[in-house]
Enzyme design. Structure first.
Site, PDB file in Angstrom:
ATOM      1  N   GLY A  62      50.235  30.248  53.033  1.00 28.02           N
ATOM      2  CA  GLY A  62      49.774  31.309  53.942  1.00 28.02           C
ATOM      3  C   GLY A  62      50.671  32.522  54.057  1.00 28.02           C
ATOM      4  O   GLY A  62      50.277  33.556  54.601  1.00 28.02           O
ATOM      5  N   ASP A 120      51.632  27.776  65.591  1.00 29.85           N
ATOM      6  CA  ASP A 120      50.490  27.313  66.385  1.00 29.85           C
ATOM      7  C   ASP A 120      50.971  26.179  67.297  1.00 29.85           C
ATOM      8  O   ASP A 120      51.562  26.447  68.337  1.00 29.85           O
ATOM      9  CB  ASP A 120      49.380  26.900  65.405  1.00 29.85           C
ATOM     10  CG  ASP A 120      48.080  26.530  66.071  1.00 29.85           C
ATOM     11  OD1 ASP A 120      47.796  27.054  67.163  1.00 29.85           O
ATOM     12  OD2 ASP A 120      47.324  25.715  65.508  1.00 29.85           O
ATOM     13  N   ARG A 182      41.964  34.090  52.387  1.00 32.45           N
ATOM     14  CA  ARG A 182      43.371  34.508  52.388  1.00 32.45           C
ATOM     15  C   ARG A 182      43.517  35.956  51.945  1.00 32.45           C
ATOM     16  O   ARG A 182      44.483  36.628  52.279  1.00 32.45           O
ATOM     17  CB  ARG A 182      44.198  33.627  51.432  1.00 32.45           C
ATOM     18  CG  ARG A 182      44.321  32.172  51.866  1.00 32.45           C
ATOM     19  CD  ARG A 182      45.405  31.489  51.031  1.00 32.45           C
ATOM     20  NE  ARG A 182      45.361  30.043  51.107  1.00 32.45           N
ATOM     21  CZ  ARG A 182      45.934  29.307  52.067  1.00 32.45           C
ATOM     22  NH1 ARG A 182      46.573  29.888  53.057  1.00 32.45           N
ATOM     23  NH2 ARG A 182      45.864  27.993  52.033  1.00 32.45           N
TER      24      ARG A 182
HETATM   25  P1  IMP Z   1      51.338  24.314  63.516  1.00 31.92           P
HETATM   26  O1  IMP Z   1      52.039  23.227  62.749  1.00 31.92           O
HETATM   27  O2  IMP Z   1      50.269  23.766  64.424  1.00 31.92           O
HETATM   28  O3  IMP Z   1      52.268  25.252  64.240  1.00 31.92           O
HETATM   29  O4  IMP Z   1      50.468  25.136  62.501  1.00 31.92           O
HETATM   30  C1  IMP Z   1      50.992  25.848  61.502  1.00 31.92           C
HETATM   31  C2  IMP Z   1      50.033  25.913  60.344  1.00 31.92           C
HETATM   32  O5  IMP Z   1      48.660  25.666  60.723  1.00 31.92           O
HETATM   33  C3  IMP Z   1      50.054  27.312  59.798  1.00 31.92           C
HETATM   34  O6  IMP Z   1      51.082  27.463  58.829  1.00 31.92           O
HETATM   35  C4  IMP Z   1      48.657  27.470  59.264  1.00 31.92           C
HETATM   36  O7  IMP Z   1      48.616  26.978  57.933  1.00 31.92           O
HETATM   37  C5  IMP Z   1      47.789  26.604  60.129  1.00 31.92           C
HETATM   38  N1  IMP Z   1      47.108  27.388  61.198  1.00 31.92           N
HETATM   39  C6  IMP Z   1      47.330  27.331  62.511  1.00 31.92           C
HETATM   40  N2  IMP Z   1      46.533  28.188  63.190  1.00 31.92           N
HETATM   41  C7  IMP Z   1      45.786  28.823  62.261  1.00 31.92           C
HETATM   42  C8  IMP Z   1      44.774  29.848  62.324  1.00 31.92           C
HETATM   43  O8  IMP Z   1      44.392  30.387  63.374  1.00 31.92           O
HETATM   44  N3  IMP Z   1      44.253  30.234  61.124  1.00 31.92           N
HETATM   45  C9  IMP Z   1      44.635  29.708  59.928  1.00 31.92           C
HETATM   46  N4  IMP Z   1      45.586  28.761  59.830  1.00 31.92           N
HETATM   47  C10 IMP Z   1      46.159  28.317  60.979  1.00 31.92           C
HETATM   48 MG    MG Z   2      46.940  26.871  56.341  1.00 33.85          MG
END
Ligand code: IMP
Ligand code: MG
Length: 197
Positions: A62, A120, A182
């Site tokens: 990403g 996130d 993307r």
């Molecule tokens: P976390 O581990 O929940 O903090 O999420 C991180 C990963 O989840 C990011 O690197 C993204 O790949 C994916 N992600 C979280 N929220 C989104 C979103 O709104 N759109 C797309 N990918 C997301």
């Molecule tokens: Mg992702």
């Protein structure tokens, strides 16, 4: 206080370019806003890392567009490495991290800046930081394009944040939905019917 490091808060929707209207409901961050903000982040990082031995560790996949734009404005010598991380949900809450690509560079004694697309729940960054700290870098900081604090489950914050966004699933500028979108040049929200299948 480093003003360049202060995140921008996103609240308004912008017009969707005609060619994306079938898929995208709203543009949250325009191409022009991304450009300005990524340039500001690069200036903040440059200022903080002058004279240091910086290794940028970017998380796949990403970060691709953000990373390319950030890097070209970092006016300091640095080295770049990639780490592949993917997460999958088991049931509804538990989530494991799978490392799909390991680092090539030695981080021992170096100043490391981890770059990710979005913070996130914080599980990804927390897992990555735990793994990197075992490699005994001199320092580790984090830089994310987007921060969605409403969904945080782990006590993680980023040192450099592009934009703080509301609790919406966003795509574009590197971020995907099921590996698509993307390549959108902006950050947007998909039409809800596209999530049904
Ligand atoms: P976390 O581990 O929940 O903090 O999420 C991180 C990963 O989840 C990011 O690197 C993204 O790949 C994916 N992600 C979280 N929220 C989104 C979103 O709104 N759109 C797309 N990918 C997301
Ligand atoms: Mg992702």
């Amino acid at each position: 206080m480093n003003l360049l490091a202060q995140p921008r808060h996103v609240t308004e929707a912008n017009a969707v370019p005609a060619r994306w209207r079938a898929d995208v409901r709203a543009v949250l961050i325009t191409e022009a806003q991304l450009k300005v903000r990524v340039n500001e982040l690069a200036r903040a990082v440059t200022r903080d890392y002058v004279g240091k031995d910086l290794i940028v560790v970017a998380l796949l996949t990403g970060t691709v567009l953000f990373l390319a734009d950030l890097l070209r404005h970092l006016a300091i010598p640095l080295r770049l490495d990639f780490m592949g991380v993917s997460s999958y949900r088991e049931g509804s809450t538990a989530r494991d991290l799978v490392f799909t690509k390991e680092l090539r560079l030695e981080l021992d004694g170096r100043d490391v800046l981890v770059v990710d697309d979005i913070l996130d729940t914080g599980r990804t960054l927390r897992g990555v930081l735990a793994k990197l700290r075992q490699l005994e870098p001199r320092s580790v900081k984090t830089c994310v394009l987007l921060d969605k604090p409403a969904r945080r489950l782990e006590p993680v914050t980023a040192d450099y944040i592009g934009f703080v966004i509301p609790d919406l699933f966003v795509v574009g500028y590197g971020l995907d939905y099921a590996e698509r979108y993307r390549n959108l040049p902006f950050v947007g929200v998909l039409r809800p019917e596209l999530y049904q299948t």
